[in-house]
Design a protein around this motif. Structure first.
Motif, short mmCIF file in Angstrom:
data_model
loop_
_atom_site.label_atom_id
_atom_site.label_comp_id
_atom_site.label_asym_id
_atom_site.label_seq_id
_atom_site.Cartn_x
_atom_site.Cartn_y
_atom_site.Cartn_z
N THR A 1 -10.05 2.27 -1.54
CA THR A 1 -9.63 2.40 -0.14
C THR A 1 -10.81 2.73 0.76
O THR A 1 -10.98 2.16 1.85
CB THR A 1 -8.56 3.48 -0.01
OG1 THR A 1 -7.47 3.17 -0.89
CG2 THR A 1 -8.04 3.55 1.41
N CYS B 1 0.82 -1.21 0.00
CA CYS B 1 0.00 0.00 0.00
C CYS B 1 0.86 1.26 0.00
O CYS B 1 0.39 2.33 -0.43
CB CYS B 1 -0.92 0.01 1.22
SG CYS B 1 -2.25 -1.21 1.15
N LEU C 1 -4.42 2.20 4.82
CA LEU C 1 -5.63 2.65 4.15
C LEU C 1 -5.73 4.18 4.14
O LEU C 1 -6.10 4.78 3.12
CB LEU C 1 -6.86 2.04 4.83
CG LEU C 1 -6.97 0.51 4.78
CD1 LEU C 1 -8.19 0.04 5.56
CD2 LEU C 1 -7.04 0.01 3.35
N ASN D 1 -3.51 5.83 1.49
CA ASN D 1 -4.07 5.82 0.14
C ASN D 1 -5.32 6.68 0.04
O ASN D 1 -5.64 7.19 -1.04
CB ASN D 1 -4.38 4.38 -0.29
CG ASN D 1 -3.13 3.59 -0.61
OD1 ASN D 1 -2.63 3.63 -1.72
ND2 ASN D 1 -2.62 2.87 0.38
N CYS E 1 -12.94 -0.30 1.25
CA CYS E 1 -12.28 -1.26 2.15
C CYS E 1 -12.33 -0.77 3.59
O CYS E 1 -12.57 -1.54 4.53
CB CYS E 1 -10.84 -1.47 1.70
SG CYS E 1 -9.90 -2.62 2.72
N ILE F 1 -4.27 -2.93 -1.21
CA ILE F 1 -5.57 -2.63 -0.57
C ILE F 1 -6.50 -3.82 -0.66
O ILE F 1 -7.15 -4.21 0.32
CB ILE F 1 -6.19 -1.39 -1.22
CG1 ILE F 1 -5.31 -0.16 -0.99
CG2 ILE F 1 -7.59 -1.14 -0.67
CD1 ILE F 1 -5.70 1.04 -1.82
#
Length: 862
Positions: A280, A201, A251, A254, A283, A219
């Motif tokens: 992202t 990531c 996370l 990003n 997620c 990710i």
């Protein structure tokens, strides 16, 4: 003889000989053969990825069937892809003989490792495709060992330095993560995958397109790890800090990245592709949505640390976005845990810069509004307590100029404008959170804030020793602004319970403070509390209207609860309005707020009795402007204008024609003779007032006698209307507004002399000197010591004295109390009036009749 001389092996590649290996002993008459180890090595090398005939058929028959099936799925040319027919045979064999599945996986893993080492990436892709198909098809009990081989191969790909291999391994892992296994696994570990995907990531590959692909793969990999472990109690706890400290920052890293390069594919392809930021966020929402009650803190703490480490509080935008995602993603009943962590983080950053604290406060403001729609939990007063504490600290910082003691080395310098922005943010947050609360909780919050405001004589000052009086004053202003935010939009059907005396008493006392800003804030708070039909804006301009129907006022019949409220608090409201009008430093805003307050009382809480009292109050204001020559000319003209505008309003609301006619006649007379007694000439940017106000009399004044006469014919109490309104000062007024202790004592002596019926018999007031004050302070200290000693003796007596002595002492106190009560009853009970109007005395004195036995006329009983 070498293998190349065999006729059945055409086009064999040449292999170097291994001289160090031993060979079989030679026999007479037989050719000399190489050693068995050399032969096996050469054969295994030749059999890789090729289809043989002749002697190979004999050697291939010696290999296990699962190996032959695995070998057959690989074509001669890797570009041809997986041999589907042979793959179906391998799948059928694995389903028929599940005990062989782990050996198939181990063999595939062995081949893939060899292909990776030899850079045969085409065969690597074929092996991974075969593994994926086997995983999708086989769900037997022995799949755990096969999964171990699969994860070993994925780990091998992720460890490679080729981006394509890393992406290939990630895609296979994501497919595996979506498979629900039938049997649990007790020994599987995903620590490596969490670390590796988190590292991906943060990829810094040179090519931006490849860098984006690697980050998106990381990710998706983290998403797969969460899906695979979050619902499996036998797996390692993914919510442990050691995992969350890697997943969440990856996370967020990003999530805050913007797309650097603009791609130019076709529109259809652009729609199909997903940006890293979108992936992202999806997620992150999925991760938070799966968090249980005990896991919220572990998921939120890395967010706070990430925002701290990268100085993202100051920008506010990204921090607010993160916590909006958090608040909307977690279960609503857990949202108060997030607020608690934010409040704790705000306390931990109390000595940080004002921009950082303002950013955290802004996040709390946004999160609290979202939280209130779900479970508020026990955080209501905690939120306000923390925010008010930060408000007080900000005031101290602003006045002292530093966070620590200014004499300490390395103390940070305070920027006043940043502290002001923080204070505004805190007040805004208090208002936004209070607006989501129900009425009963908002009443509790108002009481809570009022208890924090330093009121002279009632509550201790909150200002620190370094700030002194100015600190207390600023805290008063800030807390009143916060209270104004809480009361905005406050609507209740029962104001008597929503606004108890414990709240109104200290609030009204602030209307007598010398500080003009404090008085204006209190008037605005009262307006917000009384306005329940959004009529406040309709009184925004103080002027005389010929027809008030243009205001479109919303009015309801006064309820029984409102009548009780006014019966209890109306006189105090009138008194404070009257006394607030006498302040010399009042401005146009104060008179505008007074007009709005009186108008709202008339619209929201008025009955016949209230209307009569309001008219008396307006006439008393007119008399005040006439008699108080010490007031500035502007204030006297403003009070005249306020009285005229309000009587014009109330005359049209009562709809009594003669009353309206009298008011209009006075207004017309003022327009012709004294226009500076009307709002149109006073409440403007450049007031048109004379330098000196001459004696005002005649037709330009409202006549109390005429008003009582006109309203008496319409059913109003003419006797009460004819009685001038005279406010009475109370202890509350003496405690609220004073310049010094001397002023307080002198006012108290003055009030006592005014209210005493034996004024001429009282001795002259004692002169207040410095020695007198010094002696008073010394006496108060000695009294405190005596009281403390008395309490200690009482406690010691009850701890050590025998029971009989304690009982005798309590009995004596009870008899003393009874005797005092008897004295009070004798004083309060009076003999009934005799028919002749005289009261008996001496031996002919009438028997005293208790009040509860007296018979009163029905009109006297309420």
């Amino acid at each position: 003889m070498p293998l190349q001389s065999f006729p059945n092996f055409p086009n064999l590649p040449s292999f170097p000989s291994l001289p160090s290996l031993p060979s079989l002993p030679s026999l007479p008459g037989l050719p000399r053969f190489p050693g068995p180890r050399v032969l096996l090595l050469d054969c295994s090398t030749l059999l890789d990825h090729q289809v043989w005939g002749g002697v190979c058929g004999c050697c291939g028959a010696l290999r296990p069937r699962y190996k032959r099936l695995v070998d057959n799925i690989f074509p001669e040319d890797p570009e041809d892809g997986l041999v589907k027919a042979n793959m179906e045979k391998l799948t059928f064999y694995a389903l028929s003989a599940p005990e062989k599945l782990d050996r198939i996986g181990a063999y595939l893993s062995e081949r893939l490792s060899r292909d990776v080492a030899r850079h045969r990436y085409g065969y690597v892709c074929i092996a991974m495709e075969a593994l994926d198909q086997l995983l999708m098809a086989c769900h037997c009990q022995s799949i755990n060992l096969f999964v171990e081989s699969f994860l070993t191969m994925v780990r091998k790909l992720l460890e490679a330095d080729k981006p394509n291999l890393q992406i290939l391994g990630t895609n296979s892992f994501v497919k595996f993560a979506n498979i629900e296994e039938d049997t649990p696994s007790y020994h599987r570990s995903y620590d490596f995958f969490v670390s590796r995907f988190s590292e991906m990531c943060h990829s810094s590959y040179e090519d931006p397109d490849i860098r984006t692909k690697i980050r998106m793969a990381g990710i998706r990999g983290l998403q797969g790890v969460v899906r695979k472990t979050v619902n499996d109690e036998l797996q390692a706890n993914i919510w442990d800090p050691q995992h969350m400290d890697k997943i969440v920052p990856s996370l967020l890293f990003n999530l805050q990245q913007e797309e650097i390069t603009e791609r130019s594919p076709s529109p259809e392809t652009e729609k199909e592709k997903e940006s890293p930021i979108e992936l992202t966020e999806r997620c992150f929402r999925e991760l938070l949505g799966r968090a249980a009650y005990g896991n919220i803190k572990n998921a939120v703490k890395p967010v706070l640390m990430h925002l701290d480490n990268h100085s993202l509080w100051e920008g506010k935008t990204f921090a607010v976005r993160c916590f909006k995602i958090i608040m909307y993603s977690i279960q609503s009943q857990h949202s108060h845990l997030v607020i608690q962590q934010l409040l704790g983080h705000l306390d931990a950053n109390s000595k940080n810069s004002a921009t950082v604290r303002a950013g955290i406060v802004e996040v709390i403001s946004e999160a609290a509004v979202i939280e209130a729609s779900g479970s508020i939990g026990p955080t209501v007063l905690e939120v306000f307590n923390t925010l008010l504490k930060q408000l007080r600290l900000s005031v101290d910082y602003e006045l002292t100029g530093c966070y620590e003691s200014c004499t300490s080395a390395g103390s940070k310098v305070i920027k006043v404008h940043e502290e002001r922005q923080l204070q505004e943010a805190v007040i805004k947050t208090i208002g936004s959170f209070a607006s989501t609360l129900p009425t009963y909780q908002r009443s509790e919050v108002m009481l809570f804030i009022m208890g924090k405001i330093p009121v002279p004589g009632m509550y201790p000052a909150l200002g620190s020793a370094n700030t002194g009086f100015e600190g207390s004053r600023m805290i008063q202003i800030m807390l009143l602004k916060s209270l104004l935010q809480v009361t905005a939009g406050f609507q209740t059907t029962n104001m008597l319970t929503a606004l108890p005396s414990s709240f109104l008493d200290p609030l009204l006392s602030f209307t007598l403070m010398e500080d003009a800003e404090i008085r204006l804030l209190v008037l605005d708070i009262l307006i917000s509390l009384i306005d329940r039909h959004d009529n406040q804006l309709k009184f925004s301009s103080l002027r005389v209207l010929t027809d008030i129907s243009v205001l479109k006022l919303k009015m309801d019949k006064c309820s029984r609860q409102d009548n009780l409220f006014m019966k209890k608090h109306s006189q105090r409201l009138y008194r404070h309005v009257f006394l607030a009008s006498k302040e010399e430093n009042s401005s146009q805003g104060h008179f505008q707020s007074l007009y709005a307050l009186l108008g709202l009382i008339c619209v929201e809480l008025a009955n016949e009795e209230v209307v009569v009292d309001l008219i008396r109050l307006a006439l008393a204001l007119q008399d005040l402007a006439l008699t108080e020559e010490s007031l500035p000319v502007y204030n006297r003209c403003a009070i005249h204008a306020l009285s005229a505008a309000y009587l014009n309003l109330i005359s049209q609301l009562t709809t009594v024609p003669t009353f309206c006619q009298h008011v209009h006649e006075v207004i017309e007379a003022r327009q012709k003779e004294l226009p500076f007694l009307l709002p149109e000439d006073v409440f403007v940017e450049t007031p048109k007032i004379p330098e000196k106000l001459e004696k005002v009399e005649g037709e330009v004044l409202f006549s109390q006698a005429k008003i009582a006469e006109t309203l008496g014919g319409s059913g109003y109490n003419s006797e009460r209307l004819a009685t001038p309104y005279i406010p009475q000062l109370t202890d509350e007024d003496r405690l609220s507004k004073r310049k010094s202790i001397g002023d307080t004592i002198s006012l108290q002596l003055e009030v006592e002399s005014r209210l005493s019926p034996e004024k001429e018999q009282k001795s002259p007031a004692e002169q207040i000197t410095f020695e007198t004050l010094k002696q008073a302070i010394a006496d108060s200290v000695s009294l405190e010591e005596q009281e403390r000693e008395r309490r200690r003796q009482v406690v010691e007596r009850f701890q050590t004295a025998p029971f009989e002595e304690i009982a005798a002492h309590c009995g004596a106190r009870a008899s003393l109390l009874q005797s005092k009560l008897n004295q009070i009853f004798e004083i309060t009970i009076r003999p009934p009036p005799s028919p002749s109007g005289s009261v008996g005395n001496g031996h002919g004195q009438s028997r005293s009749v208790p009040v509860y036995e007296m018979k009163f006329p029905d009109l006297c009983v309420y």
